[in-house]
Design an enzyme around this catalytic site. Structure first.
Site, PDB file in Angstrom:
ATOM      1  CB  SER A 178      -0.809  -0.017   1.186  1.00  0.00           C
ATOM      2  OG  SER A 178      -1.445   1.290   1.262  1.00  0.00           O
ATOM      3  CD1 TRP A 179       4.353   1.530   3.169  1.00  0.00           C
ATOM      4  CD2 TRP A 179       4.442   3.553   4.110  1.00  0.00           C
ATOM      5  NE1 TRP A 179       5.127   1.282   3.994  1.00  0.00           N
ATOM      6  CE2 TRP A 179       5.484   2.532   4.742  1.00  0.00           C
ATOM      7  CE3 TRP A 179       4.512   4.919   4.714  1.00  0.00           C
ATOM      8  CZ2 TRP A 179       6.331   3.013   5.777  1.00  0.00           C
ATOM      9  CZ3 TRP A 179       5.516   5.148   5.809  1.00  0.00           C
ATOM     10  CH2 TRP A 179       6.501   4.363   6.131  1.00  0.00           C
ATOM     11  CG  ASP A 180       6.243  -0.346  -0.361  1.00  0.00           C
ATOM     12  OD1 ASP A 180       5.396  -0.650   0.689  1.00  0.00           O
ATOM     13  OD2 ASP A 180       7.482  -0.823  -0.460  1.00  0.00           O
ATOM     14  CE1 TYR A 192       6.424 -10.240   2.582  1.00  0.00           C
ATOM     15  CE2 TYR A 192       4.331 -10.840   3.141  1.00  0.00           C
ATOM     16  CZ  TYR A 192       5.382 -10.462   3.397  1.00  0.00           C
ATOM     17  OH  TYR A 192       5.474  -9.236   4.448  1.00  0.00           O
ATOM     18  CD  GLN A 246       2.236  -0.961   4.535  1.00  0.00           C
ATOM     19  OE1 GLN A 246       2.034  -0.371   3.109  1.00  0.00           O
ATOM     20  NE2 GLN A 246       3.637  -1.492   4.773  1.00  0.00           N
ATOM     21  N   GLY A 304       4.393   0.863   9.186  1.00  0.00           N
ATOM     22  CA  GLY A 304       5.446   0.860   8.118  1.00  0.00           C
ATOM     23  C   GLY A 304       6.748   0.699   8.459  1.00  0.00           C
ATOM     24  CG  ASP A 352       7.082  -3.478   9.366  1.00  0.00           C
ATOM     25  OD1 ASP A 352       6.321  -2.802   9.118  1.00  0.00           O
ATOM     26  OD2 ASP A 352       7.246  -4.416   8.346  1.00  0.00           O
ATOM     27  NE  ARG A 404      13.216  -9.520   7.033  1.00  0.00           N
ATOM     28  CZ  ARG A 404      12.220  -8.974   6.638  1.00  0.00           C
ATOM     29  NH1 ARG A 404      12.337  -7.624   5.850  1.00  0.00           N
ATOM     30  NH2 ARG A 404      10.988  -9.203   6.668  1.00  0.00           N
ATOM     31  CE1 TYR A 458      13.389  -4.515   6.346  1.00  0.00           C
ATOM     32  CE2 TYR A 458      11.671  -4.757   7.805  1.00  0.00           C
ATOM     33  CZ  TYR A 458      12.003  -4.572   6.409  1.00  0.00           C
ATOM     34  OH  TYR A 458      11.183  -4.745   5.290  1.00  0.00           O
ATOM     35  CD  GLU A 489      13.801  -3.661   2.192  1.00  0.00           C
ATOM     36  OE1 GLU A 489      14.846  -4.572   1.908  1.00  0.00           O
ATOM     37  OE2 GLU A 489      13.145  -3.766   3.054  1.00  0.00           O
TER      38      GLU A 489
HETATM   39  C1  9WN Z   1       5.506  -6.507   5.934  1.00  0.00           C
HETATM   40  C2  9WN Z   1       7.242  -3.686   1.471  1.00  0.00           C
HETATM   41  C3  9WN Z   1       7.067  -3.379   2.851  1.00  0.00           C
HETATM   42  C4  9WN Z   1       7.156  -2.061   3.536  1.00  0.00           C
HETATM   43  C5  9WN Z   1       7.328  -1.912   5.016  1.00  0.00           C
HETATM   44  C6  9WN Z   1       8.583  -2.909   5.329  1.00  0.00           C
HETATM   45  C7  9WN Z   1       8.216  -4.152   4.835  1.00  0.00           C
HETATM   46  C8  9WN Z   1       6.827  -5.984   5.262  1.00  0.00           C
HETATM   47  C9  9WN Z   1       7.710  -7.298   5.556  1.00  0.00           C
HETATM   48  O1  9WN Z   1       8.332  -4.343   3.646  1.00  0.00           O
HETATM   49  O2  9WN Z   1       7.157  -4.748   5.649  1.00  0.00           O
HETATM   50  O3  9WN Z   1       4.516  -5.332   5.423  1.00  0.00           O
HETATM   51  O4  9WN Z   1       7.650  -8.332   5.373  1.00  0.00           O
HETATM   52  O5  9WN Z   1       8.781  -6.931   6.405  1.00  0.00           O
HETATM   53  O6  9WN Z   1       8.558  -2.781   6.677  1.00  0.00           O
HETATM   54  O7  9WN Z   1       7.356  -0.609   5.256  1.00  0.00           O
HETATM   55  O8  9WN Z   1       5.822  -1.508   2.979  1.00  0.00           O
HETATM   56  O9  9WN Z   1       8.424  -2.760   1.089  1.00  0.00           O
END
Ligand code: 9WN
Length: 445
Positions: A44-46, A93, A118, A177, A179, A214, A370, A414
């Site tokens: 979403s926010w990406d 995933y 998000q 976001g 996390d 991670r 992270y 990233e």
């Molecule tokens: C869980 C996609 C996303 C970002 C988040 C980032 C990471 C996911 C993960 O990746 O989160 O949503 O699997 O760690 O923390 O900000 O939107 O890039």
């Protein structure tokens, strides 16, 4: 503003082309994957940040990106944090579509999604994308998105106002976001979970990224436990206050929600709707944010844990993000400036590196892990936007130069080591590329 207007040095020119190649490589028929390996679906926010980048080189893709995301909006208005691409193998995933089981929920779209949200940066992104590349078709796309953006805000302002004070609560660290931020350590520690419960699943992130970068297995066990609680409740929000194990009011999430109302006021004006209600709602959100999340003793903003009623103690970069609000009172703007230029974050007119995600002086600062130290382009972009909005042009220029210099040496990773600048995580990351395009195309004023 388009690509050809970029006043590029040879280095910037090369960076521009790398960023466009990165976005092109991640483009997937109607959206852009954040990363082909780690995050092969739509986030979403990406997508919001990525749309801002597309506006510079391929404006039609900016509108397709946002539209495909909002096509997956739930009937209650929530915009899911992941929209699963059915062409990607289900185990690519974790947690995948089977885990979220959105198909079983009344009001979920036909495509499989997560049930979380998000930060609502989409109205801001749509408004930015439009102003970067104004056109008739852009205005029409904006007009079609407007009611969906309004519904997204309504969902957050009603279903998610669990504290009853005019702010939205997040129900999972993934909704922030950021996390794995130390901001969530205290509320997360209270979530009952056993690492053994993870035995039933396979973490796919560890196939693509170092475990030391991670979240830990215990964190993941808690992430899974929180989603399981929400999913078992049918992703309904009416029982959150009584039952849900994680409930937090986040400064970034709510600053984004307020900034969205300002952006919606701009959009409304452009498409012939009434900006008034948006401006009023924006003012209420800013007041609530200051009343609920600003701590005069630390001089910064902190998340509020609704389970304990207390502000969480960590001084993370989340504390700087209310700068996004154009109507933030001068006292808090100044407090954020002081926090940002302190040794904790190192903002300066000439700075060796962009802002880290966590206080550099904290005992739990981890430069590789992270969201617990590394620098991220989206957060730096948001803070730059806020600095410009509050007239701190020289600090914004320092931040911009550090972002460009970092990517010139490390590329479109990233995230980045906050001291050495080494690129970490996915090497071809969507929002890094997109926001670099925007930063390159908007020189200091
Ligand atoms: C869980 C996609 C996303 C970002 C988040 C980032 C990471 C996911 C993960 O990746 O989160 O949503 O699997 O760690 O923390 O900000 O939107 O890039």
């Amino acid at each position: 503003m388009s690509g050809k207007l970029v006043p590029a040095t040879p280095d910037e020119d090369e960076l521009w082309r790398l960023a466009v190649r990165t976005l092109d490589g991640n483009w997937e028929h109607d959206h852009t994957a954040p990363s082909r390996t780690l995050y092969p679906h739509q986030w979403s926010w990406d997508s919001a940040f990525i749309a801002i980048g597309w506006a510079h080189v391929h404006p039609d893709r900016a509108w397709t990106e946002l539209t495909s995301l909002f096509d997956a909006q739930w009937r209650d208005g929530r915009v899911p944090h992941i929209v699963f691409n059915p062409a990607v193998p289900v185990d690519a995933y974790f947690p995948g579509p089977g885990f979220w089981a959105s198909a079983a929920v009344d009001g979920a779209p036909r495509v499989a999604t997560s049930g979380l949200v998000q930060p609502p940066v989409h109205a801001l992104a749509a408004w930015h994308a439009y102003r970067r590349a104004p056109s008739e078709s852009g205005r029409a796309a904006l007009g079609r998105l407007y009611p969906r953006l309004v519904a997204q805000q309504r969902y957050l302002a009603t279903h998610r106002d669990v504290g009853g004070a005019g702010l939205a609560s997040i129900v999972h660290p993934w909704e922030s976001g950021l996390d794995n931020s130390p901001a969530w350590d205290a509320p997360l520690a209270a979530v009952p979970a056993e690492v053994a419960a993870l035995g039933a699943y396979r973490r796919r992130d560890l196939a693509h990224a170092a475990a030391a970068h991670r979240p830990t297995d215990l964190d993941y066990a808690r992430y899974v436990a929180i989603v399981t609680a929400y999913r078992t409740a049918g992703y309904r929000d009416d029982g959150l206050a009584d039952e849900h194990p994680f409930l937090v009011e986040c400064p970034l999430f709510n600053a984004a929600m307020g900034a969205a109302e300002h952006a919606l006021a701009g959009i409304a004006g452009e498409i012939g709707a009434d900006p008034g209600p948006h401006t009023e709602r924006a003012a209420r959100i800013t007041t609530a944010l200051v009343n609920r999340l600003y701590d005069p003793t630390t001089g910064t903003f902190h998340p509020r844990d609704l389970r304990t009623g207390r502000l969480t103690p960590a001084r993370t970069v989340l504390g700087l993000t209310p700068l996004l609000l154009p109507d933030l009172p001068a006292r808090q703007v100044e407090a954020i400036r002081v926090e940002a230029v302190s040794s904790r974050f190192g903002l300066a007119t000439r700075m060796p590196r962009p802002l880290p995600s966590h206080d550099r002086t904290a005992a739990d600062f981890e430069p590789l892990r992270y969201w617990r130290g590394p620098s991220w382009m989206n957060i730096n972009w948001l803070v730059r936007h806020g600095l410009l909005g509050h007239g701190h042009t020289e600090l914004a220029a320092g931040l911009r130069a550090s972002m460009i210099e970092l990517a010139t040496t490390a590329g479109c990773h990233e995230y980045f080591h906050p001291e050495t600048g080494v690129g970490l995580g996915s090497p071809a990351f969507g929002w890094t590329a997109a926001l670099l395009l925007d930063v390159l195309a908007t020189p200091d004023r």
